[in-house]
Design an enzyme around this catalytic site. Structure first.
Site, PDB file in Angstrom:
ATOM      1  N   GLU A   1     -38.128  50.543  32.492  1.00  0.00           N
ATOM      2  CA  GLU A   1     -39.422  51.048  32.916  1.00  0.00           C
ATOM      3  C   GLU A   1     -39.700  50.382  34.261  1.00  0.00           C
ATOM      4  OE1 GLU A   1     -43.425  51.065  30.461  1.00  0.00           O
ATOM      5  OE2 GLU A   1     -41.707  50.453  29.267  1.00  0.00           O
TER       6      GLU A   1
ATOM      7  N   ARG B   1     -31.287  41.527  21.155  1.00  0.00           N
ATOM      8  CA  ARG B   1     -31.638  41.226  22.537  1.00  0.00           C
ATOM      9  C   ARG B   1     -31.249  39.790  22.858  1.00  0.00           C
ATOM     10  NH1 ARG B   1     -36.377  43.237  23.440  1.00  0.00           N
ATOM     11  NH2 ARG B   1     -36.928  42.036  25.252  1.00  0.00           N
TER      12      ARG B   1
ATOM     13  N   LYS C   1     -41.816  40.621  30.182  1.00  0.00           N
ATOM     14  CA  LYS C   1     -42.376  41.061  31.455  1.00  0.00           C
ATOM     15  C   LYS C   1     -43.794  40.561  31.637  1.00  0.00           C
ATOM     16  CE  LYS C   1     -39.939  45.323  32.106  1.00  0.00           C
ATOM     17  NZ  LYS C   1     -40.049  46.728  31.748  1.00  0.00           N
TER      18      LYS C   1
HETATM   19  P1  ATP Z   1     -41.304  46.365  28.207  1.00  0.00           P
HETATM   20  O1  ATP Z   1     -42.003  45.392  27.345  1.00  0.00           O
HETATM   21  O2  ATP Z   1     -41.988  46.616  29.507  1.00  0.00           O
HETATM   22  O3  ATP Z   1     -40.817  47.615  27.526  1.00  0.00           O
HETATM   23  P2  ATP Z   1     -38.503  45.660  28.279  1.00  0.00           P
HETATM   24  O4  ATP Z   1     -38.022  44.263  28.388  1.00  0.00           O
HETATM   25  O5  ATP Z   1     -38.198  46.446  27.075  1.00  0.00           O
HETATM   26  O6  ATP Z   1     -40.031  45.563  28.602  1.00  0.00           O
HETATM   27  P3  ATP Z   1     -37.426  47.828  29.815  1.00  0.00           P
HETATM   28  O7  ATP Z   1     -37.596  48.060  31.258  1.00  0.00           O
HETATM   29  O8  ATP Z   1     -37.965  48.829  28.886  1.00  0.00           O
HETATM   30  O9  ATP Z   1     -38.033  46.415  29.551  1.00  0.00           O
HETATM   31  O10 ATP Z   1     -35.919  47.501  29.486  1.00  0.00           O
HETATM   32  C1  ATP Z   1     -34.826  48.245  29.920  1.00  0.00           C
HETATM   33  C2  ATP Z   1     -33.666  48.030  29.003  1.00  0.00           C
HETATM   34  O11 ATP Z   1     -33.310  46.650  28.934  1.00  0.00           O
HETATM   35  C3  ATP Z   1     -34.000  48.457  27.590  1.00  0.00           C
HETATM   36  O12 ATP Z   1     -32.939  49.234  27.100  1.00  0.00           O
HETATM   37  C4  ATP Z   1     -34.140  47.177  26.839  1.00  0.00           C
HETATM   38  O13 ATP Z   1     -33.748  47.318  25.498  1.00  0.00           O
HETATM   39  C5  ATP Z   1     -33.206  46.240  27.603  1.00  0.00           C
HETATM   40  N1  ATP Z   1     -33.651  44.854  27.463  1.00  0.00           N
HETATM   41  C6  ATP Z   1     -34.867  44.366  27.741  1.00  0.00           C
HETATM   42  N2  ATP Z   1     -34.946  43.055  27.428  1.00  0.00           N
HETATM   43  C7  ATP Z   1     -33.731  42.701  26.937  1.00  0.00           C
HETATM   44  C8  ATP Z   1     -33.164  41.479  26.437  1.00  0.00           C
HETATM   45  N3  ATP Z   1     -33.870  40.351  26.368  1.00  0.00           N
HETATM   46  N4  ATP Z   1     -31.878  41.497  26.027  1.00  0.00           N
HETATM   47  C9  ATP Z   1     -31.153  42.614  26.108  1.00  0.00           C
HETATM   48  N5  ATP Z   1     -31.617  43.786  26.557  1.00  0.00           N
HETATM   49  C10 ATP Z   1     -32.894  43.849  26.973  1.00  0.00           C
HETATM   50 MG    MG Z   2     -39.089  48.687  27.024  1.00  0.00          MG
END
Ligand code: ATP
Ligand code: MG
Length: 593
Positions: A73, A304, A314
């Site tokens: 996002e 994750r 974030k």
């Molecule tokens: P938000 O809370 O804004 O949704 P988010 O960390 O999920 O934050 P995204 O931009 O939606 O952020 O994440 C993009 C991709 O990165 C998604 O597929 C998410 O699953 C993956 N991702 C985010 N954080 C992690 C993490 N700590 N470890 C592995 N993958 C991650």
């Molecule tokens: Mg997300």
């Protein structure tokens, strides 16, 4: 503490099992291999730009054997957790002759900005990946999504709910109690279609109604209790402007994005596991209606990344920046990818890290030291050695003639003779580390103390006379026939070997000594996470560097002997005046005994 070192053995950089170049396996690779072996996707001839399946009936076949995607996002900078996801998705595509789509999940009009889009693309490129022609925005599919919504309404699979937010919450039920049907659930399709079109035309207020999928209010999975799929938001969107005043919810939009792009393996983190039944339900309904074609994408969840001594949320990262606890998103202390880059971490180090921590479905914490180890391992391979005195005290060689100077030949990498040697100036007054002198040496101290001999690395053996407080200098004499590399130099056996920089030739430089951002392993576990910030995470000093370092270009990396790995800052360095950041020390000072 239940932090765990990853189970894998330590492979060398870029190498895996002996006699094989195949990366260590994981359950997702196994799924992909099985799907490929079974020819699950072989019938799929669609290629090129995405769009509804029927619009692509005659498209030329695409060579990609699998399709993954990385769908951030654009509402923040990428962090170390995203690196795991990027390396996994782009890595799978690379390994299995597939394609990985770069897709911005910009369904939420309020929080998204071009600045984030640009920095995300930069970070993925920096990690070494290229999406080719496959750069997409969820907002490109708003027409398709709306079409899907109308279809669901017409097929009796969705309805407009006019309950208030409170009523909806109350009727959703709980983990132990089923939900209650909305009074609007029984509205016939025609009435719902009219309302949906009115919503789209902006004739209703925000919050006055939502479009909900009609699944099952009695489902034990709360995500199947008629989830909202469209809401009214009278907001400008960074790409579609004011074209829309209704926006799809993420849980509705994401499966459709995947299916339109013909993603084969939709890899996401475990918190989406409970969403999978809706993902499958929605795609199955749309396939029934002929809006999508089989086979449909498969969602696969993995654990994750949780990393000690940092935060990977974030919301918290934004707070650190906005409240100025750090100097911006790319502050080298920040666990963002832009921060890591400025800190001197390398893409290859991240690749090593991703292989080493592996991919699984069980949640665990990875010790920050594992990441540092990977960076050390790679930097050790690529960083030339230099001499730098970080806490200088003057050393005066009383029997070395004033005004005289000479050159010492110093290897650029002790294990890589082909990297050659450089000439480092030597003179009567040098800088040495203050801690390399002790008035009264503790047991086992082999460096300078009155009467002791040490070797000045790649230079001469000196004998210490003592410390002179008036001039704040250590005094010594040198043994003129002891110069490293000259015949007979080996005759002198000393236990101490210290580095130095000629005071007359030095480059006095700003050096930032960075350390972990949080001193607590799990920041915020016991109190507000800000209280766990490590006040010593940044220390700025003026160090005395060997003159060659003056010429370092931004992002040049070095090992400062006996200290660690440093990088010329890519933002603050000026030609002839680089500023250095410590990426990582030579040894892990946080590891417990
Ligand atoms: P938000 O809370 O804004 O949704 P988010 O960390 O999920 O934050 P995204 O931009 O939606 O952020 O994440 C993009 C991709 O990165 C998604 O597929 C998410 O699953 C993956 N991702 C985010 N954080 C992690 C993490 N700590 N470890 C592995 N993958 C991650
Ligand atoms: Mg997300």
């Amino acid at each position: 503490m239940n932090t765990k070192a990853p189970n894998t053995r330590k492979p060398e950089a870029g190498k895996h099992e002996a006699g094989s170049n195949a990366p260590a396996s994981n359950f997702i690779r196994n799924i992909v291999e099985a799907d490929l072996a079974a020819g699950k996707w072989a019938a799929r001839t669609w290629g090129g730009r995405p769009g509804p399946a029927r619009a692509h009936a005659g498209s030329p076949p695409d060579a990609a054997k699998i399709r993954t995607r990385f769908p951030p996002e654009p509402n923040g900078y990428l962090h170390l957790g995203h690196a795991k996801s990027i390396l996994l998705n782009f890595g799978l595509a690379r390994e299995f002759a597939g394609a990985c789509h770069m897709r911005f999940d910009d369904t939420n009009p309020e929080k998204e900005e071009q600045e984030y889009v640009d920095s995300i693309l930069d970070a993925v490129r920096w990690l070494g990946f290229d999406w080719g022609e496959h750069l997409y925005y969820a907002s490109d599919y708003f027409d398709h999504m709306y079409e899907a919504a109308e279809y669901l309404v017409q097929a009796g699979h969705a309805y407009v709910d006019r309950q208030s937010a409170e009523e909806m919450r109350a009727n959703r039920g709980t983990l132990t109690q089923p939900g209650k049907d909305s009074p609007w659930r029984a509205t016939p399709p025609a009435g719902n279609l009219d309302l949906l079109r009115e919503m789209r035309e902006g004739r209703h207020a925000e919050g006055s109604m939502v479009l909900r999928a009609k699944v099952d209010m009695g489902s034990p999975n709360i995500n199947l209790r008629d989830p909202a799929i469209y809401r009214i938001r009278k907001a400008e969107h960074h790409r579609t402007g004011d074209t829309w005043c209704i926006y799809p919810m993420y849980t509705f939009a994401h499966p459709i994005e995947d299916a339109l792009e013909r993603i084969t393996h939709s890899v996401c983190t475990l918190e989406f596991e409970d969403q999978r039944p809706f993902y499958d339900w929605l795609l199955a309904r749309l396939a029934e209606g002929g809006l999508l074609a089989n086979p449909l994408p498969q969602q696969i969840e993995f654990a994750r990344l949780n990393l000690t001594n940092v935060v990977l949320s974030k919301r918290k990262l934004i707070q650190l920046v906005n409240e100025k606890h750090v100097e911006g998103w790319d502050d080298p202390r920040m666990p963002t990818l832009v921060g890591a880059r400025r800190r001197g971490y390398t893409p290859e180090g991240f690749r090593l890290f991703a292989e080493r921590i592996g991919v699984s479905r069980s949640d665990s914490w990875i010790d920050y030291g594992v990441l540092e180890d990977c960076m050390r391992e790679h930097l050790n391979e690529v960083a030339p050695r230099r001499m730098a005195v970080l806490d200088p005290v003057r050393l005066v060689i009383e029997n070395y003639p004033e005004g005289q100077e000479e050159l010492c030949e110093v290897p650029n990498h002790p294990q890589k003779p082909d990297w050659g040697k450089r000439s480092v100036p030597f003179s009567r007054e040098l800088w040495i580390e203050r801690e390399d002198y002790a008035e009264t040496p503790p047991k086992g101290y082999f460096r300078l103390f009155p009467g002791n001999r040490v070797r000045l690395r790649y230079g001469f053996v000196i004998e210490c006379l003592g410390y002179d407080a008036a001039s704040d200098s250590v005094r010594c004499t040198y043994l003129a026939d002891s110069k490293s590399g000259t015949p007979g130099a080996d005759a002198y056996k000393v236990k101490g070997n210290i580095h130095w920089v000629s005071a007359r030739h030095d480059y006095p430089a700003e050096v930032r000594l960075y350390d972990r951002l949080f001193s607590a392993e799990k920041p915020g576990a016991e109190r507000d996470f800000l209280a766990d910030l490590n006040p010593a995470a940044k220390r700025t000093i003026t160090a005395r560097l060997e003159p060659a370092l003056r010429e370092a270009a931004p992002e040049d990396r070095f090992q400062f002997e006996r200290h660690g790995y440093f990088v010329a800052d890519r933002i603050d360095s000026r030609p002839g005046a680089p500023v250095f950041n410590r990426a990582v020390t030579l040894r892990d000072s946080w590891a417990r005994a």
